[in-house]
Design a protein around this motif. Structure first.
Motif, PDB file in Angstrom:
ATOM      1  N   THR A  30       0.839  -1.194   0.000  1.00 31.89           N
ATOM      2  CA  THR A  30       0.000   0.000   0.000  1.00 31.89           C
ATOM      3  C   THR A  30       0.877   1.247   0.000  1.00 31.89           C
ATOM      4  OG1 THR A  30      -1.751  -1.136   1.215  1.00 31.89           O
ATOM      5  CG2 THR A  30      -1.790   1.269   1.230  1.00 31.89           C
ATOM      6  N   LYS A  31       0.596   2.167  -0.912  1.00 29.18           N
ATOM      7  CA  LYS A  31       1.350   3.416  -0.966  1.00 29.18           C
ATOM      8  C   LYS A  31       0.651   4.477  -0.117  1.00 29.18           C
ATOM      9  CE  LYS A  31       3.382   2.676  -5.550  1.00 29.18           C
ATOM     10  NZ  LYS A  31       3.555   3.216  -6.929  1.00 29.18           N
ATOM     11  N   VAL A  32       1.417   5.081   0.761  1.00 32.27           N
ATOM     12  CA  VAL A  32       0.875   6.158   1.595  1.00 32.27           C
ATOM     13  C   VAL A  32       1.785   7.370   1.487  1.00 32.27           C
ATOM     14  CG1 VAL A  32      -0.203   4.562   3.233  1.00 32.27           C
ATOM     15  CG2 VAL A  32       2.115   5.380   3.647  1.00 32.27           C
ATOM     16  N   PHE A  69      -2.345  10.781   5.842  1.00 28.61           N
ATOM     17  CA  PHE A  69      -2.572  10.939   7.276  1.00 28.61           C
ATOM     18  C   PHE A  69      -3.117  12.315   7.646  1.00 28.61           C
ATOM     19  CE2 PHE A  69       0.648   7.602   6.824  1.00 28.61           C
ATOM     20  CZ  PHE A  69       0.029   6.588   7.534  1.00 28.61           C
ATOM     21  N   LEU A  70      -2.942  13.291   6.786  1.00 31.36           N
ATOM     22  CA  LEU A  70      -3.509  14.613   7.050  1.00 31.36           C
ATOM     23  C   LEU A  70      -5.035  14.560   7.067  1.00 31.36           C
ATOM     24  CD1 LEU A  70      -1.202  16.988   4.967  1.00 31.36           C
ATOM     25  CD2 LEU A  70      -1.445  16.921   7.456  1.00 31.36           C
ATOM     26  N   GLY A  71      -5.598  13.559   6.403  1.00 27.31           N
ATOM     27  CA  GLY A  71      -7.054  13.432   6.364  1.00 27.31           C
ATOM     28  C   GLY A  71      -7.641  12.695   7.553  1.00 27.31           C
ATOM     29  N   MET A  72      -6.808  12.265   8.493  1.00 24.98           N
ATOM     30  CA  MET A  72      -7.296  11.513   9.643  1.00 24.98           C
ATOM     31  C   MET A  72      -7.711  12.428  10.776  1.00 24.98           C
ATOM     32  SD  MET A  72      -4.597   8.324   9.873  1.00 24.98           S
ATOM     33  CE  MET A  72      -5.540   7.565  11.207  1.00 24.98           C
ATOM     34  N   GLU A  73      -8.576  11.911  11.641  1.00 23.43           N
ATOM     35  CA  GLU A  73      -8.955  12.633  12.852  1.00 23.43           C
ATOM     36  C   GLU A  73      -7.738  12.769  13.766  1.00 23.43           C
ATOM     37  OE1 GLU A  73     -11.836  13.995  13.642  1.00 23.43           O
ATOM     38  OE2 GLU A  73     -12.859  13.358  11.812  1.00 23.43           O
ATOM     39  N   PHE A  74      -7.681  13.880  14.483  1.00 26.63           N
ATOM     40  CA  PHE A  74      -6.527  14.147  15.342  1.00 26.63           C
ATOM     41  C   PHE A  74      -6.377  13.071  16.418  1.00 26.63           C
ATOM     42  CE2 PHE A  74      -3.966  16.504  18.456  1.00 26.63           C
ATOM     43  CZ  PHE A  74      -2.986  17.008  17.620  1.00 26.63           C
ATOM     44  N   HIS A 113       8.596   2.613  10.442  1.00 25.44           N
ATOM     45  CA  HIS A 113       9.180   3.897  10.805  1.00 25.44           C
ATOM     46  C   HIS A 113       8.897   4.960   9.742  1.00 25.44           C
ATOM     47  CE1 HIS A 113      11.867   6.790  12.590  1.00 25.44           C
ATOM     48  NE2 HIS A 113      12.598   6.840  11.495  1.00 25.44           N
ATOM     49  N   GLU A 114       8.971   4.575   8.496  1.00 25.39           N
ATOM     50  CA  GLU A 114       8.694   5.512   7.409  1.00 25.39           C
ATOM     51  C   GLU A 114       7.272   6.061   7.515  1.00 25.39           C
ATOM     52  OE1 GLU A 114       8.916   5.627   2.527  1.00 25.39           O
ATOM     53  OE2 GLU A 114       8.549   3.735   3.540  1.00 25.39           O
ATOM     54  N   ARG A 115       6.328   5.185   7.842  1.00 28.07           N
ATOM     55  CA  ARG A 115       4.938   5.612   7.930  1.00 28.07           C
ATOM     56  C   ARG A 115       4.671   6.393   9.209  1.00 28.07           C
ATOM     57  NH1 ARG A 115       1.697   1.270   4.257  1.00 28.07           N
ATOM     58  NH2 ARG A 115       3.423   1.040   2.799  1.00 28.07           N
ATOM     59  N   PHE A 116       5.357   6.031  10.271  1.00 25.73           N
ATOM     60  CA  PHE A 116       5.206   6.791  11.510  1.00 25.73           C
ATOM     61  C   PHE A 116       5.761   8.210  11.357  1.00 25.73           C
ATOM     62  CE2 PHE A 116       4.990   2.607  13.936  1.00 25.73           C
ATOM     63  CZ  PHE A 116       3.640   2.742  14.216  1.00 25.73           C
ATOM     64  N   GLN A 117       6.754   8.386  10.514  1.00 27.79           N
ATOM     65  CA  GLN A 117       7.273   9.726  10.260  1.00 27.79           C
ATOM     66  C   GLN A 117       6.214  10.604   9.601  1.00 27.79           C
ATOM     67  OE1 GLN A 117      10.995   8.699   8.127  1.00 27.79           O
ATOM     68  NE2 GLN A 117      12.071   9.753   9.766  1.00 27.79           N
ATOM     69  N   TYR A 118       5.437  10.032   8.702  1.00 30.63           N
ATOM     70  CA  TYR A 118       4.325  10.764   8.095  1.00 30.63           C
ATOM     71  C   TYR A 118       3.319  11.189   9.161  1.00 30.63           C
ATOM     72  CZ  TYR A 118       5.718   9.369   3.335  1.00 30.63           C
ATOM     73  OH  TYR A 118       6.379   9.197   2.147  1.00 30.63           O
ATOM     74  N   ILE A 119       3.071  10.286  10.117  1.00 28.07           N
ATOM     75  CA  ILE A 119       2.103  10.583  11.181  1.00 28.07           C
ATOM     76  C   ILE A 119       2.599  11.736  12.047  1.00 28.07           C
ATOM     77  CG2 ILE A 119       0.974   9.638  13.226  1.00 28.07           C
ATOM     78  CD1 ILE A 119       1.225   6.851  11.779  1.00 28.07           C
ATOM     79  N   SER A 120       3.888  11.715  12.398  1.00 26.66           N
ATOM     80  CA  SER A 120       4.475  12.809  13.181  1.00 26.66           C
ATOM     81  C   SER A 120       4.350  14.130  12.436  1.00 26.66           C
ATOM     82  CB  SER A 120       5.945  12.511  13.487  1.00 26.66           C
ATOM     83  OG  SER A 120       6.086  11.334  14.245  1.00 26.66           O
ATOM     84  N   ALA A 121       4.617  14.085  11.141  1.00 26.33           N
ATOM     85  CA  ALA A 121       4.523  15.298  10.327  1.00 26.33           C
ATOM     86  C   ALA A 121       3.081  15.778  10.246  1.00 26.33           C
ATOM     87  CB  ALA A 121       5.063  15.028   8.927  1.00 26.33           C
ATOM     88  N   ALA A 122       2.133  14.851  10.148  1.00 24.03           N
ATOM     89  CA  ALA A 122       0.720  15.227  10.068  1.00 24.03           C
ATOM     90  C   ALA A 122       0.264  15.907  11.350  1.00 24.03           C
ATOM     91  CB  ALA A 122      -0.129  13.990   9.795  1.00 24.03           C
ATOM     92  N   ILE A 123       0.746  15.426  12.491  1.00 21.56           N
ATOM     93  CA  ILE A 123       0.395  16.041  13.780  1.00 21.56           C
ATOM     94  C   ILE A 123       0.986  17.445  13.883  1.00 21.56           C
ATOM     95  CG2 ILE A 123       0.813  15.902  16.267  1.00 21.56           C
ATOM     96  CD1 ILE A 123       0.468  12.889  16.072  1.00 21.56           C
ATOM     97  N   SER A 124       2.234  17.587  13.480  1.00 20.39           N
ATOM     98  CA  SER A 124       2.898  18.885  13.598  1.00 20.39           C
ATOM     99  C   SER A 124       2.288  19.945  12.690  1.00 20.39           C
ATOM    100  CB  SER A 124       4.390  18.736  13.274  1.00 20.39           C
ATOM    101  OG  SER A 124       4.579  18.401  11.916  1.00 20.39           O
ATOM    102  N   ARG A 125       1.602  19.523  11.638  1.00 21.16           N
ATOM    103  CA  ARG A 125       1.025  20.481  10.694  1.00 21.16           C
ATOM    104  C   ARG A 125      -0.428  20.819  10.986  1.00 21.16           C
ATOM    105  NH1 ARG A 125       3.341  19.597   4.586  1.00 21.16           N
ATOM    106  NH2 ARG A 125       5.525  19.287   5.128  1.00 21.16           N
TER     107      ARG A 125
END
Length: 199
Positions: A115-117, A122-127, A176-188
């Protein structure tokens, strides 16, 4: 040693719709074999199989609920194996596998193989969901670090434990690659929840 071809064969058997439940229960019974359960290689091979099933997203809820005593209470039969921290490797690898299964149960669409993410995913997910994913990340990272600590005692001189650690490393890099996206989504994103929404 349990090799890739053997694992593929076992997974194919487990994938059989007709006998999938029976095959899984058979594996659980094998772990409790009155004699073999004392051999660390026997126990570790079964954890590797569970790890493979999780990666294939098979039997996830069953693996999450497992608590086999031969794994959880494994005690090496001699002092040398204890100095290698084989017992800790077994427990931490099993815990890592279960935490990964829990993650896949709740968020399989983001962690399916192939699956490509992207950050946009992740920006579209609930906080609250993002925070839950971060909590999952911390649990997975904890067991990953504990597995690495056991490696310092030298058990990777054995092919089987080396193979198990290699599997963990490959899986961790993907997670880890996908968790980095999650961290970035939270910070934005601004915090849009109240304290009462956080358990």
């Amino acid at each position: 040693m349990m090799n890739e071809s053997h694992l593929a064969e076992l997974i194919a058997q487990m994938r059989s719709e007709k006998n999938s439940d029976d095959n899984f229960e058979m594996v659980i019974r094998e772990i409790h074999h009155p004699e073999r359960r004392f051999y660390w290689t026997f126990i570790l091979k079964h954890i590797i199989l569970f790890d493979c099933l999780v990666e294939e997203q098979m039997n996830l809820t069953k693996i999450c609920s497992l608590s086999p005593k031969p794994i959880i209470l494994y005690n090496p039969p001699d002092e040398y194996l204890k100095t290698l921290m084989i017992d800790q490797l077994i427990r931490q690898y099993f815990s890592w596998t279960q935490k990964k299964a829990e993650l896949f149960v709740s968020y399989s669409q983001f962690f399916q193989r192939g699956t490509k993410v992207s950050l946009r995913t992740f920006l579209g997910m609930e906080f609250v969901q993002l925070l839950d994913l971060m909590a999952c990340r911390e649990r997975i990272y904890h067991h990953f670090s504990q597995i690495l600590l056991t490696c310092e005692c030298g058990h990777t001189k054995y092919q089987l434990s080396e193979y198990a650690v290699e599997r963990v490393m490959i899986s961790f890099n993907i997670l880890h690659e996908r968790f980095q996206y999650i961290s970035a989504a939270i910070s934005r994103r601004p915090c849009s929840i109240s304290p009462n929404q956080i358990e």
